[in-house]
Every structure is written in C-alpha cells, then in structure tokens.
Design a protein around this motif. Structure first.
Motif, PDB file in Angstrom:
ATOM      1  N   ASP A   1      26.684  -7.782   2.482  1.00 24.32           N
ATOM      2  CA  ASP A   1      27.526  -7.730   1.268  1.00 24.32           C
ATOM      3  C   ASP A   1      26.848  -7.971  -0.155  1.00 24.32           C
ATOM      4  OD1 ASP A   1      29.666  -7.215   3.048  1.00 24.32           O
ATOM      5  OD2 ASP A   1      30.329  -9.060   3.241  1.00 24.32           O
ATOM      6  N   LYS A   2      26.668  -7.132  -0.944  1.00 20.19           N
ATOM      7  CA  LYS A   2      25.980  -7.473  -2.369  1.00 20.19           C
ATOM      8  C   LYS A   2      26.875  -8.387  -3.106  1.00 20.19           C
ATOM      9  CE  LYS A   2      28.118  -3.167  -3.989  1.00 20.19           C
ATOM     10  NZ  LYS A   2      28.569  -2.735  -2.632  1.00 20.19           N
ATOM     11  N   ARG A   3      26.079  -9.021  -3.850  1.00 22.55           N
ATOM     12  CA  ARG A   3      26.864 -10.179  -4.729  1.00 22.55           C
ATOM     13  C   ARG A   3      28.190  -9.676  -5.288  1.00 22.55           C
ATOM     14  NH1 ARG A   3      23.818 -12.048  -9.695  1.00 22.55           N
ATOM     15  NH2 ARG A   3      22.110 -12.458  -7.940  1.00 22.55           N
ATOM     16  N   GLY A   4      29.157 -10.611  -5.261  1.00 22.05           N
ATOM     17  CA  GLY A   4      30.483 -10.107  -5.718  1.00 22.05           C
ATOM     18  C   GLY A   4      31.334  -9.513  -4.683  1.00 22.05           C
ATOM     19  N   HIS A   5      30.927  -9.144  -3.415  1.00 20.92           N
ATOM     20  CA  HIS A   5      31.572  -8.386  -2.370  1.00 20.92           C
ATOM     21  C   HIS A   5      31.649  -8.754  -1.044  1.00 20.92           C
ATOM     22  CE1 HIS A   5      30.845  -5.220  -5.589  1.00 20.92           C
ATOM     23  NE2 HIS A   5      31.790  -4.441  -4.798  1.00 20.92           N
ATOM     24  N   GLY A   6      32.746  -8.557  -0.504  1.00 23.61           N
ATOM     25  CA  GLY A   6      32.931  -9.222   0.863  1.00 23.61           C
ATOM     26  C   GLY A   6      32.774 -10.628   1.083  1.00 23.61           C
ATOM     27  N   LEU A   7      32.120 -11.025   1.960  1.00 24.10           N
ATOM     28  CA  LEU A   7      32.079 -12.343   2.166  1.00 24.10           C
ATOM     29  C   LEU A   7      30.760 -13.221   1.581  1.00 24.10           C
ATOM     30  CD1 LEU A   7      32.645 -12.894   5.919  1.00 24.10           C
ATOM     31  CD2 LEU A   7      34.509 -13.001   3.975  1.00 24.10           C
ATOM     32  N   SER A   8      30.181 -12.400   0.603  1.00 21.52           N
ATOM     33  CA  SER A   8      29.009 -13.071  -0.108  1.00 21.52           C
ATOM     34  C   SER A   8      29.663 -13.735  -1.504  1.00 21.52           C
ATOM     35  CB  SER A   8      28.035 -12.110  -0.565  1.00 21.52           C
ATOM     36  OG  SER A   8      27.352 -11.289   0.290  1.00 21.52           O
ATOM     37  N   SER A   9      28.976 -14.526  -1.960  1.00 27.26           N
ATOM     38  CA  SER A   9      29.428 -15.389  -3.186  1.00 27.26           C
ATOM     39  C   SER A   9      29.501 -14.421  -4.489  1.00 27.26           C
ATOM     40  CB  SER A   9      28.567 -16.768  -3.644  1.00 27.26           C
ATOM     41  OG  SER A   9      27.411 -16.273  -3.792  1.00 27.26           O
TER      42      SER A   9
END
Length: 262
Positions: A54-62
């Motif tokens: 998940d790229k940053r700002g998406h899904g379970l990433s910060s």
C-alpha cells in the motif's frame, strides 16, 4: 501482514510465493489498496515471488500530511524493494503505480528488468484538474465523488453488478489526506522525457472504456519506449484486472514468458 518503516512512512506490504521465486512487484492505482490484484493472482504461473504494498496514505500504510511528491512515492518503493532484497523484478504498475514504475526504472534500473504499464501515462491530467480534485477531497471527502470515480473505473456492465459496492467502499474508505496527497503527486509529474530514454521490455495495457487514462493516452506513453508492446482490453475501464481478470492474467503471463521470467 507486514510493515516496513522507511524512516518517512510505514508501508504495509505482503509477499506471496517462494523466497527464491522470480519477483513480480505490483503497484496500485489511486484510491485502492493491495487487494486490487486479488482477482488475478490465482491465475498467474506458480512459483513467482509476488510483492504487493500500500503506497503512503492508502490501505494500512501510514498517512503523512499532504501533499506528496512523486519522488517520495518512488523513494518509498525503492526502499521497500531494497529491504526485501529485490533485484531484476518485473514491475506491474497501474495508474499512479505505473508512474511509480516509470520513475523507479529511470532511477534504479538494477531493480527492474521489465515492466507492465497498465492504464497509466507519462503525464495524467492537468494541474488545474488535480487542484480542483484536491480541493474537493479536502473540503468534502471522497464520498461525493465516488460515483463519478466508479464511472471512470468500470464499464457499464460491471457497474450493474453487486461487486461494484466492494470497490466503491474501498475508495471511500481510503484516507482523504492520502488521496489528496497522491493526487498532488500525479499533478506534478511529467515523465515524457525520462520515459523516452528507457530501454527495457515493456507491455502497455489499456481499457477501452477507461475514463481516467484513455487508450490513446496510454499508447502514446508506451510508444515512447522502443520495442514495447501495447494491448487493449475491450469492455474494461480503468481497472481491467478487476473486470476481466482472466484476460489480464493471460496478457501478464504471456509477457512474463516472453522475457524469460517464468
């Protein structure tokens, strides 16, 4: 589920397949998480080392504060692949994921031996268009634009199925800050010159009904790279891996075979 801390962001990622398998890295579109690729994975050749994140700002990433720069998204991906010891992967990028692929191949060709640029371009949209979208997301969130996004993402037959709700829910549940941040990254990106300098095997994939990156836009980018191949998936929008997973997986498998990756 695994998390890698790059120092700037914590990335959620997943690795499937044997440790010594030929690596294939997938990068998602704006507004989706790594589940975007679930429909095609069972249809791919066995023995691959499948890496998704998940790229940053998406899904379970910060989700760092917006805006983001494309260079930051490329750097996140570079650090993750170095962390995982990846070399000579086939990189499959869709939409903003395809922009990340172009930038990463320009910066670190040792990481990528071939790439699939799906429903993407060297430049997508205009600064004014993206500025309007960022303001709309910051003011009202993603929900008011969700139906319009679905029209760009999927052809009419798929929008008539119950499965549409899964993808609509996915996009509206992404952090508004992350959506706005990545929109800003797309807005500031023009890869026409660096992409034209790339020399590696490339497959371009477009959806005939794609309202975000129409086939002619995708083709224009793919033709910048000598020896590249271009395919259109009919009756598909911006996410053909969801609408027509068997056809998409067949194209990807054929490409992996053609470059000796399976």
């Amino acid at each position: 589920m695994k998390i890698f801390d790059t120092g700037d962001v914590r990335l959620h990622y997943r690795v499937d397949g044997p440790e010594d398998g030929a690596p294939v890295v997938f990068a998602n579109s704006l507004g989706t998480d790594l589940r975007l690729w679930d429909p095609i994975l069972p249809l791919l050749p066995k023995g691959l080392r499948i890496i998704r994140f998940d790229k940053r700002g998406h899904g379970l990433s910060s989700c760092p504060p917006a805006p983001y720069a494309m260079g930051a998204l490329i750097g996140d991906t570079e650090k993750l692949l170095d962390h995982l010891g990846v070399k000579d992967c086939v990189f499959v990028g869709l939409s903003i994921g395809g922009m990340i692929a172009q930038g990463l191949a320009t910066k670190r060709l040792d990481l990528i031996r071939a790439m699939v640029l799906s429903n993407t371009a060297a430049k997508i949209g205009t600064k004014d268009m993206w500025a309007d979208r960022v303001r709309a997301v910051q003011d009202s969130g993603i929900e008011p634009m969700a139906d319009t996004i679905m029209e760009r993402w999927f052809a009419a037959p798929f929008r008539a199925t119950p499965e549409l709700e899964l993808w609509r829910n996915m996009v509206v549940r992404q952090p508004a800050e992350g959506y706005a941040g990545c929109s800003a990254a797309i807005s500031g990106t023009d890869f026409y010159t660096p992409t034209a300098a790339l020399r590696l095997p490339v497959l371009g994939i477009a959806g005939s009904e794609d309202g975000s990156t129409p086939p002619d836009l995708v083709r224009e980018t793919i033709e910048l790279i000598p020896g590249s191949k271009f395919k259109i998936i009919r009756k598909a929008g911006h996410l053909p891996c969801v609408e027509h997973p068997q056809e998409y997986a067949a194209l990807l498998t054929e490409f992996l075979q053609s470059v000796g990756h399976v």
